[in-house]
Design a protein around this motif. Structure first.
Motif, short mmCIF file in Angstrom:
data_model
loop_
_atom_site.label_atom_id
_atom_site.label_comp_id
_atom_site.label_asym_id
_atom_site.label_seq_id
_atom_site.Cartn_x
_atom_site.Cartn_y
_atom_site.Cartn_z
N GLU A 1 0.89 -1.16 0.00
CA GLU A 1 0.08 -0.06 0.24
C GLU A 1 0.85 1.27 -0.03
N ASP A 2 2.12 1.01 0.16
CA ASP A 2 3.07 2.20 0.17
C ASP A 2 4.32 1.98 -0.99
N LYS B 1 2.08 9.31 -0.27
CA LYS B 1 2.07 8.55 1.32
C LYS B 1 1.17 7.25 1.11
N TYR B 2 0.14 7.52 0.13
CA TYR B 2 -0.51 6.18 -0.17
C TYR B 2 -0.52 5.88 -1.69
N ARG C 1 -0.54 2.59 -3.61
CA ARG C 1 -0.86 1.07 -3.61
C ARG C 1 -0.46 0.51 -4.96
N THR D 1 -3.60 6.13 -5.66
CA THR D 1 -3.03 7.09 -4.74
C THR D 1 -4.14 7.58 -3.60
N PRO E 1 -7.32 6.10 -1.32
CA PRO E 1 -7.81 5.07 -0.84
C PRO E 1 -9.23 4.86 -0.80
#
Length: 408
Positions: free
Chosen positions: A232-233, A251-252, A254, A273, A275
């Motif tokens: 996820e990162d 930051k996110y 995935r 990017t 979620p």
């Protein structure tokens, strides 16, 4: 009629080497043992299909097997409302994931056999280094077959090894050339990384481990047996006996699926990017160079949007992305540039749910097979020219697709 094939596991915890546990036969209403023939008594038809390959298509309530050249339907079988199709890697079989487990579909005869590997939540199937590896999300059990022995399966499955994870989770496993088993770590609520294990008779010893991959999902093997898992990162690499984390620039960030060629060091990953984003369409890809140890994200043109079913590697180690504009966009992983575009189907919208039928692409050699659910059609495309070579109108809505030639 039910006739169990029993496998007795030698080691309850950490799996060890085992015979297949809990194999059963699942009655099939439409199985047909008669070989497909172009004329009565033609015994060469099965050999021809092994050479040319077959295409399997799932649809609500059934599965169709198609000739890979003409795309004509060879045989249809009843199944569940939603099934997943996984190439077994032996040039003959497809594992159909059902509520009961992994059921074996023979595309050469063809027949939906009564043979299955029991699983409470049948998940990923991985083909690599002469092994076909199944993962049961409901139990955490990995089942390992020799791929060439699967090809010769008649009436029952060959012996298998198993490994029992500490806890059940949505995972994946792969066996490497040297026999090491890479498998994910997690539980029902989260996933954290992967572990490398070495087999020693009746037990497995840990040789490497990483817990730096939150939400680990999917796998792919690039050149020099560099194995990538999505996080996820970012992504997690296993190469030359060690794990290495690649951190995404967001930051996110995935990566859920790795699209690879075993002759290219560069992995193409789907990339998300946000979620909380609605829908399943994506507009960026991750490019991971396993030789240079780099992780880059490429924003695609606004017209190029895709889902996890819409990326494949093909000729020239290029990536072929089936976009919502109806074209296959050809991406060079070396620089992330779109180098060609092949119009194939009508424009389409992303699915509301990942299981919903939407266009998909798979590749065998120079030929791509593309589904067009809105038109109940399957197409074959010559990727060297971009020309559609065959189209087949079905009487069902195609969903998942698998081919039985060109596996690892």
């Amino acid at each position: 009629m039910r006739n169990p094939y029993m496998l007795r596991q030698r080691n309850a915890r950490l799996g060890g080497i085992a015979l297949i546990a809990g194999m059963t036969l699942l009655a099939s209403a439409c199985a047909n043992t008669t070989p497909v023939s172009t004329s009565p008594g033609d015994t060469n038809a099965a050999r021809t299909s092994e050479t040319q390959g077959r295409v399997a298509i799932s649809y609500p309530g059934g599965i169709s097997v198609l000739d890979s050249k003409t795309l004509e339907v060879v045989k249809k079988f009843d199944s569940e409302a939603f099934t997943r199709l996984n190439n077994a890697g032996d040039g003959r079989h497809v594992f159909v994931t059902t509520k009961a487990g992994f059921q074996l579909l023979d595309t050469v005869e063809p027949k939906l056999t009564d043979i299955r590997v029991d699983a409470s939540a049948a998940g990923h199937v991985v083909r690599h280094a002469g092994n076909t590896v199944l993962f049961d999300d409901g139990t955490g059990i990995t089942t390992i077959f020799k791929t060439d022995e699967l090809a010769a399966a008649e009436g029952e499955l060959p012996e298998a090894r198993t490994y029992q994870a500490d806890t059940a989770h949505h995972g994946v496993s792969i066996v490497l050339e040297d026999g090491k088993l890479l498998t994910t770590l997690g539980d029902k609520s989260s996933r954290s990384g992967a572990v490398a294990l070495e087999s020693h008779g009746d037990h497995w010893d840990k040789v490497a481990e990483s817990k730096e991959c939150p939400g680990i999902h999917g796998e792919g093997t690039a050149a020099d047996e560099a194995v990538i898992f999505g996080c996820e990162d970012g992504a997690l690499l296993y190469h030359h006996g060690k794990f290495e984390k690649f951190t995404a620039p967001d930051k996110y960030g995935r990566m859920g699926n790795a699209f690879v060629s075993e002759t290219s060091p560069i992995v193409v990953g789907d990339y998300k990017t946000d979620p909380d984003a609605e829908g399943y369409l994506l507009n960026s890809v991750a490019l991971i160079d396993t030789e240079k140890h780099t992780f880059n994200v490429v924003k695609l043109p606004e017209t190029v949007q895709y889902t996890f079913r819409d990326v494949a590697r093909g000729p020239g180690d290029l990536a072929y992305i089936l976009s919502t504009d109806g074209s296959i966009h050809v991406l060079d992983p070396k620089d992330g540039k779109i180098v060609n575009e092949f119009p194939v189907i009508e424009a389409w919208e992303g699915p509301a749910d990942w299981q919903d039928a939407h266009p998909a692409i798979v590749v065998n050699g120079n030929i791509a097979y593309v589904t067009e659910p809105s038109a109940n059609t399957v197409h074959s495309v010559d990727l060297s020219t971009g020309k559609v070579t065959a189209s087949s109108k079905l009487d069902v809505v195609p969903n998942e697709i698998a081919i039985t030639v060109g596996a690892h």
